[in-house]
Design a protein around this motif. Structure first.
Motif, PDB file in Angstrom:
ATOM      1  N   VAL A   6     102.592  55.359  22.798  1.00 36.32           N
ATOM      2  CA  VAL A   6     103.686  54.834  21.971  1.00 36.32           C
ATOM      3  C   VAL A   6     103.175  54.060  20.761  1.00 36.32           C
ATOM      4  N   ALA A  61     103.433  55.283  16.841  1.00 34.61           N
ATOM      5  CA  ALA A  61     104.051  54.447  15.808  1.00 34.61           C
ATOM      6  C   ALA A  61     103.135  54.323  14.590  1.00 34.61           C
ATOM      7  N   PRO A  90     109.251  56.917  20.200  1.00 33.48           N
ATOM      8  CA  PRO A  90     109.217  56.340  18.847  1.00 33.48           C
ATOM      9  C   PRO A  90     109.671  57.310  17.762  1.00 33.48           C
ATOM     10  N   LEU A  96     109.471  49.404  15.875  1.00 32.61           N
ATOM     11  CA  LEU A  96     108.379  50.155  16.492  1.00 32.61           C
ATOM     12  C   LEU A  96     107.412  49.235  17.234  1.00 32.61           C
ATOM     13  N   LEU A 107     109.079  48.403  20.410  1.00 38.16           N
ATOM     14  CA  LEU A 107     109.031  49.538  21.319  1.00 38.16           C
ATOM     15  C   LEU A 107     107.648  49.702  21.945  1.00 38.16           C
ATOM     16  N   SER A 108     106.605  49.327  21.209  1.00 39.65           N
ATOM     17  CA  SER A 108     105.255  49.400  21.771  1.00 39.65           C
ATOM     18  C   SER A 108     105.034  48.379  22.882  1.00 39.65           C
TER      19      SER A 108
END
Length: 604
Positions: A83, A87, A138, A395, A398-399
């Motif tokens: 991920v 990104a 992502p 992003l 999200l990581s």
């Protein structure tokens, strides 16, 4: 005189048709993208659970069950690593090709899963599953970022629903299964549908373009740090499969959760708007999927629960409620977004309280309430947090989601192992599972409360809150402007422009003649400058102490003020010279010729 209406020409009609075509194409692109998100996110999240132990009895005798469980669990560590790297890669490549590559990876792993014969091949296929899922999440976020806000809400709602139902979706194909390889290809038909939607979306995107953009320069500096921490969490997850004691497992998982929160706190490239989504997605990852997995396992038929067939109504109602709540929040005003983020996390806490107080339940409808609270709370919190942030901050957040999921699984597993070590009978094992679920709900609720407190503290320190304008810019004090202090507010509200005195012209050693236009406009200013020059000269006999006349700087209709003089009625338009620095005089409206002909519109 009546003016006939203007008839639209063929060019205007053709222009309207030309404008309608891009609108229809954009709407079609949004619809296809929404369907693609609704299919791909569950496919990506369902790759996380490790379900091969459920069909361990179907494994060949020459395959070690422990090694197979270890190989099957490689999907989540691979996803954790992919991920943040995806990104970073999205700064140079558009989201659509990444979506296609991710779906192709899932399809390839599904197709090859039917021919797996050894543990190493299973490990390779599960890594391919994790890489494909790590590309899809992502890339789908970046794809919806440049579209309508409703699509971003659909993405957040589907993410929350997928996290809640992932364990059940992974176990559903294993009901009365005859081959253990089904764990490697749970939904091959759904993967084919997703590939078809991706192909349609790719064609539409190539015709209409895509405005989605990747992270900025500062965000790219944060993402490698997140990737390094994700690698450490993945290594920890692999190491714990080699018979770590439960106490050490709990300590390691707690330390990594603390490190993830520190990394989220160090994310300051967007201030509060950068930290809030990082905190929110992190705690949602730690709490929602591990809680849903434990609830699903406890509510199976073998543990006196309703089984999977009794769980599905609760999952369907919770998923619909989460989608609707996310779309509603996306349409609210910006001032209530921080309250919605905190309210969503509060709903998650309420869902965990219901899990602790009222579960396990013998009937499926009783699970609608906790599942709906968890799903709606997660969807509202993620939608609100991402709404006020940029794509780079989203992003980065999200990581942190999937390292949080992995850390939550490790912490929950440590709690389960601690209680299961004391069980000696089957009923004691059931009680240990239920006790671990209740203890985990207490721990998860505490983490969410800490996150709410952190968000409230950040909101109090933000410049928007100190300025008293939620969601707006801080107030900037401008220096006072000379000549504006004496203007009444009623004249300002009526649109009367204040008169700002123009600077005095330079002294001309050869003054113009009295009859010239320059002499009419600047003779008095030149004489005042000459008087000042005489006052400064050493040959002056006696100073002049005459007080300066008070001038009224307030403009009147039809007047042009000059420096140092009272405003006098100005000349008619076109009869007097224009003075430098003065405001233009607007002539009064003249009567309409049509009114003079008897129309009566312009008569007094």
């Amino acid at each position: 005189m009546a003016v006939p209406p203007i008839q639209p020409t063929r060019g205007v009609a053709a222009g309207s048709a030309d404008l309608a075509r891009p609108l229809r194409a954009s709407l079609m692109l949004d619809v296809v993208l929404g369907l693609l998100v609704a299919v791909t996110l569950p496919l990506a999240i369902v790759a996380i659970p490790n379900t091969v132990s459920v069909v361990a009895a179907l494994l060949p005798p020459d395959i070690s069950q422990v090694e197979m469980v270890r190989a099957h669990g490689l999907a989540l560590p691979a996803m954790v690593l992919t991920v943040p790297l995806a990104a970073l890669f999205l700064r140079r490549v558009r989201a659509v090709p990444i979506l296609v590559v991710g779906l192709a990876s899932l399809a390839l792993a599904d197709a090859a899963g039917g021919y797996a014969e050894s543990t190493p091949l299973v490990g390779v296929l599960r890594v391919l599953h994790g890489v494909g899922a790590g590309l899809l999440v992502p890339a789908s976020l970046v794809a919806v970022w440049g579209r309508s806000p409703a699509l971003r809400a659909v993405w957040a709602g589907m993410l929350a629903t997928s996290l809640m139902a992932a364990q059940a979706l992974a176990l559903w194909p294993l009901d009365e299964v005859r081959s253990w390889r089904v764990t490697l290809q749970p939904y091959p038909m759904l993967t084919g549908v997703a590939l078809a939607l991706a192909a349609v979306y790719l064609v539409l995107w190539m015709r209409n373009g895509d405005g989605a953009a990747g992270p900025g320069v500062v965000e790219r500096g944060r993402l490698p740090v997140a990737a390094g921490l994700a690698a450490a969490v993945a290594a920890l997850a692999l190491g714990t499969t080699f018979d770590w004691p439960p106490g050490l497992l709990i300590l390691a998982a707690a330390l990594f959760i603390f490190a993830l929160f520190l990394l989220a706190s160090a994310n300051g490239f967007e201030g509060v708007t950068g930290r809030v989504p990082a905190y929110t997605t992190l705690v949602i990852g730690v709490v929602v999927l591990p809680t849903a997995a434990q609830v699903t396992n406890v509510e199976l038929g073998g543990l006196s629960g309703p089984g999977l067939s009794g769980l599905w109504p609760a999952f369907v109602v919770a998923g619909i409620a989460g989608l609707v709540a996310a779309v509603v929040v996306s349409r609210l005003g910006g001032a209530v977004v921080p309250l919605c983020a905190a309210g969503g996390l509060a709903l998650v806490v309420a869902g965990l309280c219901v899990v602790r107080l009222f579960l396990p339940a013998a009937e499926g409808p009783a699970l609608i309430f906790p599942f709906a609270l968890l799903t709606v709370g997660a969807a509202v919190a993620v939608t609100s947090a991402l709404r006020s942030s940029g794509v780079g901050a989203a992003l980065f957040a999200l990581s942190l989601l999937f390292p949080g999921v992995l850390s939550g699984f490790l912490l929950g597993t440590g709690i389960q192992l601690t209680l299961l070590q004391r069980a000696r009978t089957p009923q004691a094992m059931v009680d240990a599972f239920v006790g671990a679920l209740h203890m985990w709900a207490l721990v998860g609720g505490g983490l969410v409360v800490v996150t709410i407190v952190l968000g409230a503290a950040l909101a109090r320190r933000s410049p928007q809150t100190r300025a008293g304008t939620a969601g707006g810019l801080p107030r900037v004090e401008l220096p006072p402007v000379e000549g504006l202090d004496d203007v009444p507010m009623d004249e300002v509200s009526q649109g009367v422009a204040p008169a700002i005195p123009a600077p005095a012209p330079p002294v001309d050693p050869d003054p113009p003649a009295a009859g010239s236009p320059a002499g009419q406009g600047g003779g008095k200013a030149a004489s005042m400058a000459a008087d000042e020059f005489e006052e400064d000269s050493p040959e002056q006999a006696e100073p002049k102490n005459e007080p300066e006349p008070k001038t009224d700087q307030r403009p009147r209709p039809g007047t042009v003020p000059t420096p140092g003089s009272r405003p006098e009625p100005g000349p008619e338009p076109g009869t007097g010279p224009e003075k430098p620095g003065a405001l233009p005089v607007v002539p009064p409206p003249t009567p309409s010729p049509e009114g003079a002909l008897g129309d009566g519109a312009d008569r007094p």
